[in-house]
Each structure stands twice: as C-alpha cells, then as structure tokens.
Design an enzyme around this catalytic site. Structure first.
Site, PDB file in Angstrom:
ATOM      1  N   GLY A  61       0.989  -1.205   0.016  1.00  0.00           N
ATOM      2  CA  GLY A  61       0.126   0.108  -0.063  1.00  0.00           C
ATOM      3  C   GLY A  61       0.821   1.250  -0.019  1.00  0.00           C
ATOM      4  O   GLY A  61       1.383   1.572   1.012  1.00  0.00           O
ATOM      5  N   ALA A  62       1.147   1.738  -1.295  1.00  0.00           N
ATOM      6  CA  ALA A  62       1.996   2.890  -1.304  1.00  0.00           C
ATOM      7  C   ALA A  62       1.273   4.152  -1.364  1.00  0.00           C
ATOM      8  O   ALA A  62       1.559   5.260  -2.193  1.00  0.00           O
ATOM      9  CB  ALA A  62       2.834   2.804  -2.631  1.00  0.00           C
ATOM     10  N   GLY A  63       0.194   4.368  -0.501  1.00  0.00           N
ATOM     11  CA  GLY A  63      -0.368   5.824  -0.387  1.00  0.00           C
ATOM     12  C   GLY A  63       0.247   6.618   0.722  1.00  0.00           C
ATOM     13  O   GLY A  63       1.219   6.400   1.189  1.00  0.00           O
ATOM     14  N   ALA A  98      -0.691  11.919   7.677  1.00  0.00           N
ATOM     15  CA  ALA A  98       0.158  12.195   6.590  1.00  0.00           C
ATOM     16  C   ALA A  98      -0.690  12.456   5.585  1.00  0.00           C
ATOM     17  O   ALA A  98      -1.895  12.190   5.250  1.00  0.00           O
ATOM     18  CB  ALA A  98       0.978  10.844   6.213  1.00  0.00           C
ATOM     19  N   ARG A 136      -0.860  13.837   0.868  1.00  0.00           N
ATOM     20  CA  ARG A 136      -0.080  13.941  -0.440  1.00  0.00           C
ATOM     21  C   ARG A 136      -0.708  15.160  -1.112  1.00  0.00           C
ATOM     22  O   ARG A 136      -1.508  14.905  -1.824  1.00  0.00           O
ATOM     23  CB  ARG A 136       0.013  12.742  -1.191  1.00  0.00           C
ATOM     24  N   LYS A 191      -9.775   4.666  18.280  1.00  0.00           N
ATOM     25  CA  LYS A 191      -9.454   5.472  17.280  1.00  0.00           C
ATOM     26  C   LYS A 191     -11.005   5.339  16.370  1.00  0.00           C
ATOM     27  O   LYS A 191     -11.168   6.468  15.679  1.00  0.00           O
ATOM     28  CB  LYS A 191      -8.369   4.843  16.275  1.00  0.00           C
ATOM     29  N   ASN A 244     -15.342  11.870  10.454  1.00  0.00           N
ATOM     30  CA  ASN A 244     -15.204  11.714   8.881  1.00  0.00           C
ATOM     31  C   ASN A 244     -16.359  11.937   8.277  1.00  0.00           C
ATOM     32  O   ASN A 244     -16.285  12.452   7.149  1.00  0.00           O
ATOM     33  CB  ASN A 244     -14.534  10.148   8.683  1.00  0.00           C
ATOM     34  N   ASN A 262     -12.199  19.520   9.343  1.00  0.00           N
ATOM     35  CA  ASN A 262     -12.625  18.835  10.510  1.00  0.00           C
ATOM     36  C   ASN A 262     -13.298  19.796  11.420  1.00  0.00           C
ATOM     37  O   ASN A 262     -14.247  19.619  11.969  1.00  0.00           O
ATOM     38  CB  ASN A 262     -11.423  18.134  11.440  1.00  0.00           C
ATOM     39  N   SER A 276      -9.754  11.852   5.476  1.00  0.00           N
ATOM     40  CA  SER A 276      -9.543  10.919   4.256  1.00  0.00           C
ATOM     41  C   SER A 276     -10.917  10.709   3.569  1.00  0.00           C
ATOM     42  O   SER A 276     -10.878  10.448   2.442  1.00  0.00           O
ATOM     43  CB  SER A 276      -9.091   9.592   4.623  1.00  0.00           C
TER      44      SER A 276
END
Length: 311
Positions: free
Chosen positions: A20-22, A137, A139, A193, A201, A211, A265
C-alpha cells in the site's frame, strides 16, 4: 529520518515490505532505514524487468525535504506492513500471500474496524497483528508526501501465533524513529480510534468541510449526542468497555479542534470520487449494533448518506 542500516528488529534478511503505497505507506517508508524497506506491489511481486522502484519527495516533521527511492519487493520479507484502504485489504494480501513465508508477521494499518478481524479469520494460523496510529500524512501533490502531524502507534496481536512476534515487530517499527508501543489489548485501541473517525469523518464528507468546521454546523449538532449514545452502548456490549457518551463527544471534539484545518480521508475520497471507508467506520458500528440488539439510527443514517454521495 532513521539512520541507514540493517533492521536489527527482525530475523532473516531484515526486510520490511509495505503493501500500500499511499500516504501512510510512504510516511513509514520515508522514516525507515534505506536498504531495509520495500514496497509490495498490489498484484504480487513484480518481475525484475518490471517497475524497479518508487521515487517521491518526502517532507518529515523536522529537517529538510528529501527524495526517497524505495525498491519493489522481489523476495519474501521479514515483516509485511499493510497500509491499503480497508476495503482493499483482503484482496491485496491474498495477491501477495503465496510469496510470504507462513511465520512472517503481518501488521494491519487500516482505518475503522472489520477488515482486521476478517484478515485474522481468513488466516488464523498466520501471525496477524493490528496497528492503531495517530500519525498524520497527506499527499498535497503527485509525487509528494508530507508528515502532517506527529502521533503515536500501538501494535497488538490478533491471532495466537502473533503474540510471540509482538516485541520484535515493535522493535523493528521503532527503528523508524516514530513512537511505537506494544499493546496486548489492541481491540480496545482500535475502538478508541474508531470513535474519533465515526464522530468526524462522515460529517466532514457530508458537509464538505475541514474537521473543525463540523462543530458549529446544525447537522452535526442535531445528531452528535445520539451518535455518541449509540457508540457507547455498542462498545460496551461488544468489548465490555464502559465509556460514557459525554466522554466520547469530548474526545471527538478535542480531536476536531486539534485538527481543525485538516481534511479527513473520507472527505478527500468523496472529492476524488473514490470509494470511502464508511462500511468500516459508522457502517461497522451499525452492523455490530444490529448484531447485538442495539438501535443505531444515527450511525445507519450517516452510512446511508455517505453511500448516496457517490455513484
């Protein structure tokens, strides 16, 4: 970032593979020592003639921006971290599992609940662990990953065989320089969590706002108390943890204020027209409520509203 070198927390070749390269996968790869981390392709290992590496720009919380190059997995690793979206996790693991030796620990980093238990039930003999992290994190642009907020990570066993791997897994992940804890009661951590995600969300995705903006919105104010009552009742019946609904609301709103300008997200998924993880957040609470005989109209309403937003 972590100093280059061999990962002393693992046996075998010491390689950590990230499936998972997110954002979250690239965050961990950015901090783990060069030479000890690889990405596992979603459809299984690539041949040597395939794509050799993933290169991106990484901005840590401290220090200069760096260019990170991470090769793709060609041999069985000593540890597999799974950072895919919850709905993709089972298929992604299955595509890689025939190349992973049976005693390799697998650590799941998914949002919400449900997929972790499904993985443990599918492969009960393998050492399956779950992680709950508050690291942030994102992007902001293609080829760029930013460590947006310092947090902590808790890791605990989901299957019996995972218990003996816990210490070395925590040691291996700790070589990243990020804060990692062993947690025997990982189900309780996952619920902690889940509470935050369930209270923030879906509202941000429905209202299309950061948020912090949900707190003053009439839609949030109308439903939050009922939502917290449902979460409190379902959690008590599910894992025996007694957390008053007022405490749940306080936790949700504390995080919403601390991350006031952040985009969840789920809101990001909605904006990009991608599937959300609602089935593993409010949808999970709704399913557990139905199974345990608890009325969950607020969680069900939010789940339905999110599903109506996307085709």
């Amino acid at each position: 970032m972590a100093a280059p070198g061999r990962n002393q927390g693992l046996s075998g070749n010491g390689t950590i593979a990230i499936l998972g390269a997110g954002s979250m996968g690239q965050l961990w790869a950015g901090y783990l020592a060069a030479g000890t981390v690889t990405f596992a392709p979603r459809q299984g290992p690539t041949p040597e003639t395939g794509k050799p590496a993933l290169t991106y720009t990484f901005q840590p919380l401290e220090g200069p921006e760096a260019v990170v190059t991470v090769p793709y997995l060609l041999a069985s690793p000593s540890l597999l971290m799974v950072t895919t979206k919850a709905g993709d996790t089972l298929d992604a693991i299955e595509s890689n599992l025939h190349d992973i030796v049976p005693d390799t620990p697998i650590v799941l980093f998914q949002n919400g609940m449900g997929c972790q238990q499904a993985v443990a039930e599918r492969w009960p003999q393998r050492p399956i662990l779950a992680a709950s992290t508050t690291e942030g994190a994102n992007r902001p642009a293609p080829g760029c990953t930013v460590h947006a907020g310092k947090g902590e990570t808790w890791v605990g066993p989901l299957t019996k065989s995972a218990t003996t791997h816990l210490t070395r897994v925590v040691t291996a992940l700790g070589t990243s320089g990020l804060t990692v804890h062993a947690e025997k009661d990982i189900q309780s951590r996952l619920w902690d969590k889940l509470i935050i995600n369930a209270g923030i969300n879906a509202f941000t995705a429905i209202l299309d706002c950061p948020n912090g903006d949900i707190l003053a919105d009439p839609f949030y104010q109308e439903h939050i108390d009922e939502l917290c009552d449902e979460i409190s009742t379902v959690m008590k019946r599910d894992i025996g943890k007694d957390l008053p609904s007022i405490t749940i609301r306080e936790r949700i709103e504390t995080v919403a204020r601390k991350t006031a300008r952040n985009t969840s997200s789920m809101r990001s998924d909605r904006r990009r027209g991608r599937p959300t993880e609602i089935d593993f957040i409010n949808g999970y609470i709704a399913r557990r409520g139905h199974a345990l005989g608890v009325d969950v109209p607020a969680n069900q309403m939010l789940t339905n509203r999110i599903k109506q937003l996307l085709p």
